[in-house]
Every structure is written in C-alpha cells, then in structure tokens.
Design an enzyme around this catalytic site. Structure first.
Site, PDB file in Angstrom:
ATOM      1  N   LYS A  95       5.733  -7.763   2.560  1.00 53.73           N
ATOM      2  CA  LYS A  95       5.496  -7.565   3.994  1.00 53.73           C
ATOM      3  C   LYS A  95       4.330  -8.460   4.410  1.00 53.73           C
ATOM      4  CE  LYS A  95       5.155  -2.956   3.924  1.00 53.73           C
ATOM      5  NZ  LYS A  95       5.110  -2.949   2.448  1.00 53.73           N
ATOM      6  N   HIS A 144      -0.096   1.087   9.473  1.00 47.30           N
ATOM      7  CA  HIS A 144      -1.309   1.345   8.685  1.00 47.30           C
ATOM      8  C   HIS A 144      -2.359   2.041   9.516  1.00 47.30           C
ATOM      9  CE1 HIS A 144       0.660  -2.030   6.649  1.00 47.30           C
ATOM     10  NE2 HIS A 144       0.222  -1.461   5.555  1.00 47.30           N
ATOM     11  N   ASP A 160      -1.218  -8.328   1.109  1.00 47.17           N
ATOM     12  CA  ASP A 160       0.023  -8.299   0.336  1.00 47.17           C
ATOM     13  C   ASP A 160       0.427  -9.708  -0.086  1.00 47.17           C
ATOM     14  OD1 ASP A 160       0.016  -5.793   2.084  1.00 47.17           O
ATOM     15  OD2 ASP A 160       1.695  -5.381   0.742  1.00 47.17           O
ATOM     16  N   GLY A 198       0.835  -1.191   0.000  1.00 45.11           N
ATOM     17  CA  GLY A 198       0.000   0.000   0.000  1.00 45.11           C
ATOM     18  C   GLY A 198       0.869   1.240   0.000  1.00 45.11           C
ATOM     19  N   SER A 199       0.312   2.360  -0.463  1.00 47.53           N
ATOM     20  CA  SER A 199       1.035   3.623  -0.377  1.00 47.53           C
ATOM     21  C   SER A 199       0.866   4.196   1.028  1.00 47.53           C
ATOM     22  CB  SER A 199       0.511   4.604  -1.416  1.00 47.53           C
ATOM     23  OG  SER A 199       0.820   4.133  -2.703  1.00 47.53           O
ATOM     24  N   GLY A 200       1.547   5.298   1.305  1.00 46.87           N
ATOM     25  CA  GLY A 200       1.463   5.914   2.627  1.00 46.87           C
ATOM     26  C   GLY A 200       2.662   5.610   3.495  1.00 46.87           C
ATOM     27  N   HIS A 201       3.616   4.829   2.940  1.00 46.78           N
ATOM     28  CA  HIS A 201       4.812   4.472   3.707  1.00 46.78           C
ATOM     29  C   HIS A 201       6.057   5.146   3.152  1.00 46.78           C
ATOM     30  CE1 HIS A 201       2.171   1.522   5.370  1.00 46.78           C
ATOM     31  NE2 HIS A 201       2.085   0.834   4.255  1.00 46.78           N
TER      32      HIS A 201
END
Ligand SMILES: Nc1ncnc2c1ncn2[C@@H]1O[C@H](COP(=O)(O)OP(=O)(O)O)[C@@H](O)[C@H]1O
Ligand SMILES: Nc1ncnc2c1ncn2[C@@H]1O[C@H](COP(=O)(O)OP(=O)(O)O)[C@@H](O)[C@H]1O
Ligand SMILES: [Mg+2]
Ligand SMILES: [Mg+2]
Ligand SMILES: [Mg+2]
Ligand SMILES: [Mg+2]
Lengths: 206, 331, 331, 206
Positions: C105, C219, C110, C54-57
C-alpha cells in the site's frame, strides 16, 4: 355509555393522540428496562390503526375492532403487537352483533381481551406487564353498575403506577431481575393511555 | 447519534434493498414484505428453514440464507420482532412441500409472532415445527419467567439444522437436531458501549469510560452487572466461567467455539479473546473442534462480544463440516 | 479507551496467536516473526503473493491468506509498517521457486520497508516484483508528493493477482494484472468517529456529534475536509462523485463495487449505502458486475466507510470469479 | 570532541532518555498530522537500541552504529524505521576504521546519513520531514571549524521549529495538504532529540 361506531373510532383516535404525544416517554421507559422500542412500536401501530378506521365507514363496532386488531397485529411487532392485536380481536368477537355496545358488553369484551392476552403471553397478574393494567380494569368494569369514566381512568392509572415496585418475571424486563424494580412498565403505560382514551370518549358520551 | 442512514423510518427497508442488491446471487426479496428468500426457493425435496427477528443483528438473519442454512429470513423493525403476517408469507413462499422449520430466538415477542404465523400456516395445511433458542446463560433459568434469551448460539442452529435439512432429513429429524444444538449450546456476552436504535436516537444506556456491562443481550438492554473494565483475559475468563458452570457438562468433551463481535469491537480484539479461550479450554481438557471468530449476531454499533460453546458429538461435527454457501457463512 | 486487550504492547502478538488458532486450517505462523503463511506454503509451481502493513486493518491482511489470494501476510505494529527483516522472512518462507510478488500500500513507510526486504531477497537470488496500490482519490495526485494512499482497493489486487498466480501465471504476468487493477481502481472514504491506537490510548482526532471527516485514510489520520453529517445518500453521492470524476473513465463500463466498513459502522448502514451506490451507477449507465459489502480493510474501531470502484474487463471479471478460499474472502 | 565507543554509547543512551520522556509528545505531534504512532515507534526502537549497546563491549564506534542501525531497522517500522536505520548504517560505514572519530569524521558521517535518507525516502529539504533537521545540521557540521555543542543544538532546534510553517509534501502529513501547516513535524522533533543528545555528549567530552 353506549358505544357506537363513532365512539369506537373516537377511542382509537384519542388513544393514538395520547400515544403520539408520549412516544418518546414510552421509549424512555422501555430503554430503562427493555430494548427501547415500545414508543416506536406503539406509534407506528396506532398511527396506522387510526388512519385505517378514520378513513372507513363501519356498520358495527365489531368491525372497527377487527380492523384495529389486524392493523396492530401487522404493524406493531415485538411483544406488544400480538398482545394488543389479540385484545382487539377478542373484543371484536365479543361485541359481534351487539349494537349499540352496552357497558356490560364492553365489560365482557375487556375480560375476553384480558383472557386472550394472558393465554397468548402466558403472563399472570403481578409479573410487571400490561396484564397488570388490564386485569384491574376488567374487574372494575365487570363489578361496576353504571361505572364512572373518571374511576375507570383512575383504576388504570393506579395499576400502571403500581407496576413500578414489581420485579419483572415476564417480558424483557425479567432479564434485569432485581434491577427491573423502580421503573414503571412501558406496556402498562401504553395500556393506561388506551383506557384514558376510553374514559375520555366515555365522558363525552355520558 | 452518528449513523449513516437516511430517514430512521426507512432504515430496515433500505437495508434490505441494499442487501438484496449485494447478494443477488443468493437471495431475492418477496415483494411487499420484509422477507428475503433463497434465490431458488421454494426448494423441493427438503424441509425449509426460516429464521428472523428484529433487525439490527446483521448479518443475522438474512446473511445466513442460502445453501445448507436458511431458506428465508424475516426482518422486523430494529430490535422488534416481525409480525405474524410477514412470517406467514415467508412460510408460504419457502415451503417446498416437506414442511417448514422455524428457528425462533427466545423473546416473548418473537415467540408470539412466530407462533401466530405458525397457526395461520397450519390452518392452511402446511406442516410447521419450531425450536426456541435460549443459549444466553446471563440470567438464571426459571420456570416462572420467560426463560433465557437466544443470542449468538442461534447461528449454530442455523448451521446444524440447515445442514440436516439439506441432507433431506424429515421435519421431525431437523427438529431433533435443532433441539440437540439448543440443549448443548451456552453463551454469555459483555458490552463496552451501548447502541442506538435509529428511531429513538438515544443510547440504550450509559456507561462510564471505565465501565462495562456484563451479561448483555443483543438488543441494547442493560446487562446483569455493571463493572470496571478489566483485561481481555479476565473478561473472557468471567464469561467462560459462567458458560462452563452452567448446566451443560463440557468437561472432557469436544466443543465448537464462537467468539462473536457485537458490532464495534475490532476483529483484532476478538482474536485476542479467542487466544485466551483456546488456551483456557485446552488447559481444562476440553477439545475445540471448530472455531468461529467474527461478527455473527450483532447489536447495531455496540462494542463488546459474546462467547458461545456448543458441545458436539459426531453428528453435530459432521453437520458443522457440511457445505454451506450463504452471504455470511460459507463452508 | 475502551478496548478488549491485555497489555497494549502485546496486542499484535496476541491477536496473531488468536488468529492462527481460529484459522489453523488456513494459516500457520512463522516462528519468531509476525508472519502468517498459507498452511501449505511454500506452494511450488506458482508465484507467491505477499502483502502486509501495519496492524489494525483486520481482516487485512492475514484474513486473505489462502488459496487464490495471498501466500503470506506480514503484520507490523498498530498502523506501523512491518520492518524489512519480517518481510524478508516472509519472502523466504513463501517463495515456491517461481518468484515472489509484493502487494504494497502506498505509504512511505510501507514502500521503504518492503523495498528494503526486496533488496535483501534479491541479494539472495530470489526474484521479487511488486505493485504499489494507490486507490484513494481523496488527495490530488502529484509528482511532488508521495502520491495517493492505498486503501480498500488493495483487496481487489489480492483477489485478482492471487487468482492469476493460482492459474500458474509468470511473475511478470501477475505483475501486469496487479498493475491493471491499480490503474482501474479508485476509492474514497469517510469517518464518523476517530479510532484509538492501543499504545497511545487517545483518539486520533476529535469530531463533534454532528461532524464527519471526508477523505479519511485507514490510519486514523484526519481526512481532507470536516463537514456536518448528512444523509447516507448524500454522503455516498459525495464519495462517488470524487471517485467517478477521477482519472478512470467509468462511464458506460462494467465495474466491481466495494462498500467497505471501517470498523464500527454496522452492516445495516453499509447496505443502505450500497443501495444508493447501485442505483446511482445504474442511473449512470455503469454496470455493476460484482458487489462486495462488508469489512475488508478497517481502521480499528473507526465508524465510517469507503466506496471502491474497479473498472473490469473480461480478464478481471474472470479473476474475480475464480476460486478463493481464505478466512475472510471466499469464492 | 573526539568520539570513542563510550561517547557513541552515551549518545544513544541520552537520545533514548529524551525520546522516552517525550514519547507522548511525539505521539501527539503525529496524531495532529500523521497516524499517531511516532512516539511509540521511536520509544520501541530506541529502548531496544540502548539495551543492545549498553550491554555490549565494542571495539569501534562503527560497530556501535552498526548495531544501532540493525536494531532501529528491525524495531521501529513505519517511515522512520528505515530512515533512522539507514542513517546509522551510513554513519557506521563512514566512520569505519576511524578511531577515534573526529569532528570532521562525524561531519562526513552525518552528511552520508543525510544522503542515504534522501535516497531512501526520496524527500528533499523543505518537504516537512526529518530531512529538514538533518540538512542544516549536516551543513553546520561541515562548515564549522571547532563547532560548539550549543550551536549544534540550536541549529537542530531552529530547523525543527521551522517545519511548523511548511506545507508537507512527503510523509503522511502530505495527505493533509494545507491542513498540515501549523504543526511541527514529528520526525523532525525526534531528530532534534537525537542531535540534542549528541550536543550533550559533546559538551561532556569538550
Ligand atoms: N408475556 C407478556 N404478557 C403480557 N405483556 C407482556 C409480556 N411480555 C411483554 N409484555 C409487555 O410488552 C411490553 C413491551 O413491548 P414492546 O417494547 O413493544 O416489545 P418488546 O419487548 O418485544 O420490545 C412490556 O412493557 C410489557 O408490558
Ligand atoms: N519520505 C520521507 N523522507 C524523510 N522523512 C520522512 C519521509 N516520510 C516521513 N518521514 C518522517 O517520518 C516521520 C513519521 O514517522 P512515523 O510516524 O514513525 O512513521 P509513519 O509515518 O509510517 O507512521 C515524519 O514526521 C517525517 O519526519
Ligand atoms: Mg421493547
Ligand atoms: Mg423490541
Ligand atoms: Mg505509522
Ligand atoms: Mg506515524
């Protein structure tokens, strides 16, 4: 009043007491039109200055002022550090060899301090900085014969309050332009405490 | 105040200790001071660069100590210029015999403290020169005031003047490059949230959920104008316009761009801003030669960002491309 | 929700565009996908590494695309694993003929999405291997559950396995190194504030002014335990204890340390944590060979941090020391 | 009921309508014990799925399901994407060549979907995942002769509500351990909407 080393030390002690108890207020003033550290800076500097002068035996007032200058210069930082440092350095130089320090000597010392600060900070009266307190106080001391302590305090207090209406053109508050109006200048407030403390010592010595 | 700290009074000291331990291959501390030096300082045969200022702007300035950038960084208390004695110690320790160059951000405190240190150093026979960085266009420049603030553009001075010094240039030539950077660099910032100085524990100002402060500095001072938050593109456009309409004529020229995060704004948002900036400059016939997106000059945990443009010529491009190896900037 | 974005739906796409423009010397996008590839991909003669999630990391994972680390990064929506088709495109585009290695991860989403992509790729005759990273010790490991989360320790996998691949190692040997990293890496995090997924606009949880969530993921999920905030040293001690008391025996060994900021926590605070971590490990006869302090694996604008320890041997030390040149990690 | 392509398309349309109007609620559920994206994921996926099937002419129900599977798989992401994708893919495979799709065929399809999801996600019944809704629904469909739509909806709803008391051992909620109790599982809730939509279409076809 005549100032001996006891009075000089008492001045710093009293000034420190006022600054410590108004630390948060000074910071609030600086948050409104600056970066919110003036209370922290002054508290750190004067705490150390008092510790230094209270724990030392002095021969002359000039020596007291010299130590205060050194401590303030190396502990306050920011804009106020070099300015207060310069002020005490110039006062120290002016009262060198004067023992006791007379009112006239003190008037000369404050004037020298004012000039030193103006040179260092490149500010004139009316720019909403501590100069706005030092200037009328210097004038007051110079013109007065047998000056009264209360009047000294009043002069400083009035000058401090008058900074409220000024639009800053020096120091951080200048970035706010018109928005700097309506707030008392933090540095003028700490300078007021300094002269309030002087007046206090003066009264006791009268 | 939500902070990962021990005592507020110890924040700067403990941060410097942790920094030194993290980057021991780059820096060493100067005993009893808040100075971090290049590990191999003093480096002989080159002009030494020193920068510094209040803490709270990490990675500035210690993060730029290393090959091709700074020889020393002097840290003050949070948002408080370091004192002259600290700067003086840095000058003495960093001086490799070719003179010392001071990079000062234009704040009354910084200028006074650094200049007093310079006087002390010159009295000991050390050649010192300086530049005062004033890239922030938020406030109109005026000869009656102390002028404009130095913000993220300062990093371009570190990079270009640092590279020039690394080439073996003279103090005079390093100064010339630094002045060229200053003359050609303009920045403007915006904040979405205030920040909190650990010692005070209170936010520097308060903003409603839908407000932003335009024209913010990097010390939690209020900005120039409070507004409703708009879209990323609109905010970027507003900052860019101020930068482009200032006294540097960027039209038709080549530029280096920095989109600098102030602390809490995620990288994703900085990239969204960068997307707009690149498009806007391209559409306006301004050619971007170098882009830097990230946290270069922060303001504690403030959310927000600044945009910096530097007009570049062949010399500046080559200096930006030159090798740099520091904890926070590598090339 | 204070964010510098345009429409919530466009955040990932616009971020990727801005990223590509900022780092065009490192990456190029794969038309019509959310994949960022090494500029020179496919690189022949070496195993290709792909990570994503996911994005945001950010800077994970695109920030680690480049020499010595990843060949491609696949971005999902905010906190949402990318879909199999995207990962499959990345595999095809990155494959240089020596096989593809997936760094996943350990989240159900995922794992499933990447494994489906792997099945698609294998059906086309591409050799694919994978590792599932599960360094987070917050939750007890158990064979009844999906196990532990993968968090900041993932970056050590990118670095070590990436360096191994750069040496020309076989797919099998790259996998061995990745598994060694996973077996020897443990992390634990804490949050001081929640984060906000742009599309939802609401904080992931709420905390009082004096509370923190210990055992946080990346998250915005709630952590393991809600507590009063204590000092930096105490918080670091609590995380360290969990890490040290887990199944890897760090006693008397050499370790690499990562103090990872989750987003809004200033670098100064991370360094204060690092100061304690270094002292504590030294006092316990654990020798730190490598230290990384910064934002490596974030959770949007969350305030907080994680501590990661990796027990290293000669091979891992040498792989950490090997050259890496990516937007977010250079050596 | 017998399912033709119209009913299959109507199912997806109705499911999408329910998901769109409960998008925020699904996200709230996922914020409590997950990462707060389930509403966004489902909304994105079903929006596209509906757009796809509404705009296409189909010969068979299997083709409808196949397109739904492909869209969900490539648009939802996260844990629910592969699971719902797998479910529709297995259903498509099961009803291949069945035209119309009978209740018995549908029962087989849902059972195949369940098995596919269990295999993909490695979860069993009772772990607080969408399996907890699919399992009883599959059982209900398999055992019932002439099943009633209302009962189908009831079965799914009860199963969804029962996830509230479970301590999660799969999916993100498992990280919360005991703290996962007391919250309905988001994926079970979206699965309930799916079967509620099916019941709705069923009723209209009865
Ligand atoms: N150029 C100047 N000349 C005289 N006083 C100044 C000048 N600039 C700032 N000051 C004084 O310094 C005060 C701020 O001090 P402080 O907050 O400690 O430093 P800083 O502004 O660096 O944070 C101001 O309120 C003002 O009175
Ligand atoms: N292993 C699994 N098997 C079946 N369903 C699962 C599994 N893991 C998670 N789920 C379902 O997925 C839902 C979460 O979906 P979503 O939020 O879209 O994905 P993510 O958890 O990746 O953010 C959970 O509520 C649960 O019902
Ligand atoms: Mg101040
Ligand atoms: Mg200050
Ligand atoms: Mg998710
Ligand atoms: Mg989710």
């Amino acid at each position: 009043m005549e100032m001996k080393t006891e009075q000089a030390v008492a001045w710093i002690e009293k000034a420190n007491a006022l600054i410590q108890s108004n630390k948060e207020y000074l910071t609030e003033l600086d948050q409104a039109i600056g970066d919110g550290d003036h209370g922290l800076n002054m508290s750190r500097g004067f705490q150390e200055a008092e510790a230094k002068v209270s724990g030392t035996d002095y021969d002359t007032v000039a020596d007291v002022f010299k130590d205060v200058a050194t401590v303030l210069m190396s502990k306050i930082g920011g804009a106020s550090g070099p300015l207060y440092g310069t002020a005490f350095l110039k006062m120290s130089m002016t009262v060198k060899d004067k023992d006791p320090v007379t009112e006239a000597n003190l008037a000369d010392a404050v004037e020298a301090a004012l000039n030193g600060m103006k040179q260092r900070g490149k500010a004139e009266q009316g720019e909403k900085t501590m100069i706005d307190v030092w200037h009328p106080v210097a004038d007051f001391l110079k013109n007065g014969q047998n000056v009264q302590a209360d009047k000294l305090e009043e002069t400083a207090e009035r000058a401090m309050n008058e900074t409220k209406d000024i639009v800053a053109t020096k120091g951080r508050a200048a970035y706010l332009q018109e928005r700097s109006k309506g707030h008392v200048d933090p540095g003028s407030t700490s300078s007021f405490y300094l002269f309030q403390a002087l007046a206090d010592v003066w009264k006791k010595g009268e | 105040m939500k902070k990962v700290i021990n005592q507020a009074d110890n924040v700067v000291r403990e941060m410097l200790e942790g920094f030194e331990e993290a980057h021991a291959d780059y820096v060493r501390s100067l005993e009893g001071t808040t100075v971090l030096l290049r590990k191999d300082a003093p480096v002989t045969g080159k002009v030494s660069l020193i920068s510094g200022g209040g803490s709270g702007h990490e990675p500035a300035h210690a993060g730029y100590v290393g090959e091709g950038m700074l020889d020393a960084a002097v840290a003050g208390e949070m948002f408080t210029s370091p004192t002259p004695d600290q700067v003086f110690e840095a000058i003495k320790a960093a001086n490799g015999g070719e003179g010392v160059f001071l990079v000062i951000k234009n704040y009354t405190g910084d200028v006074m403290n650094f200049e007093m240190a310079r006087e002390l150093a010159e009295a000991e026979g050390i050649s010192v020169e300086q530049v005062v960085v004033n890239d922030d266009v938020a406030v109109e420049d005026s000869s009656f005031t102390n002028g404009r603030r130095g913000i993220a553009g300062t990093v371009f001075v570190h990079k270009a003047a640092g590279a020039k010094a690394a080439e073996g240039a003279s103090l005079e030539d390093v100064k010339k490059v630094a002045e060229k950077v200053v003359a050609n660099t303009r920045s403007m910032g915006v904040a979405l949230t205030p920040c909190i100085v650990p010692g005070s524990g209170k936010p520097s100002f308060t903003l409603e959920e839908d407000e932003m402060e335009v024209g913010i500095g990097i010390h939690g001072e209020p900005g120039i104008e409070r507004k409703k938050i708009t879209s990323a593109d609109d905010i970027a456009e507003e900052l860019l316009q101020k930068v482009l309409q200032d006294s540097v004529d960027f039209q038709g020229s080549e530029v280096a761009v920095m989109v600098n995060g102030l602390g809490a704004t995620p990288a994703s948002e900085l990239y969204i801003v960068n997307r707009y900036v690149q498009k806007r400059l391209r559409d306006n016939d301004i050619q971007v030669t170098h882009t830097y997106v990230g946290e270069y000059m922060t303001s504690l945990e403030m959310a927000g960002f600044s945009i910096t443009l530097m007009k570049v010529d062949e010399e500046l491009k080559q200096l930006l491309d030159a090798r740099a190896d520091t904890p926070a900037f590598r090339k």
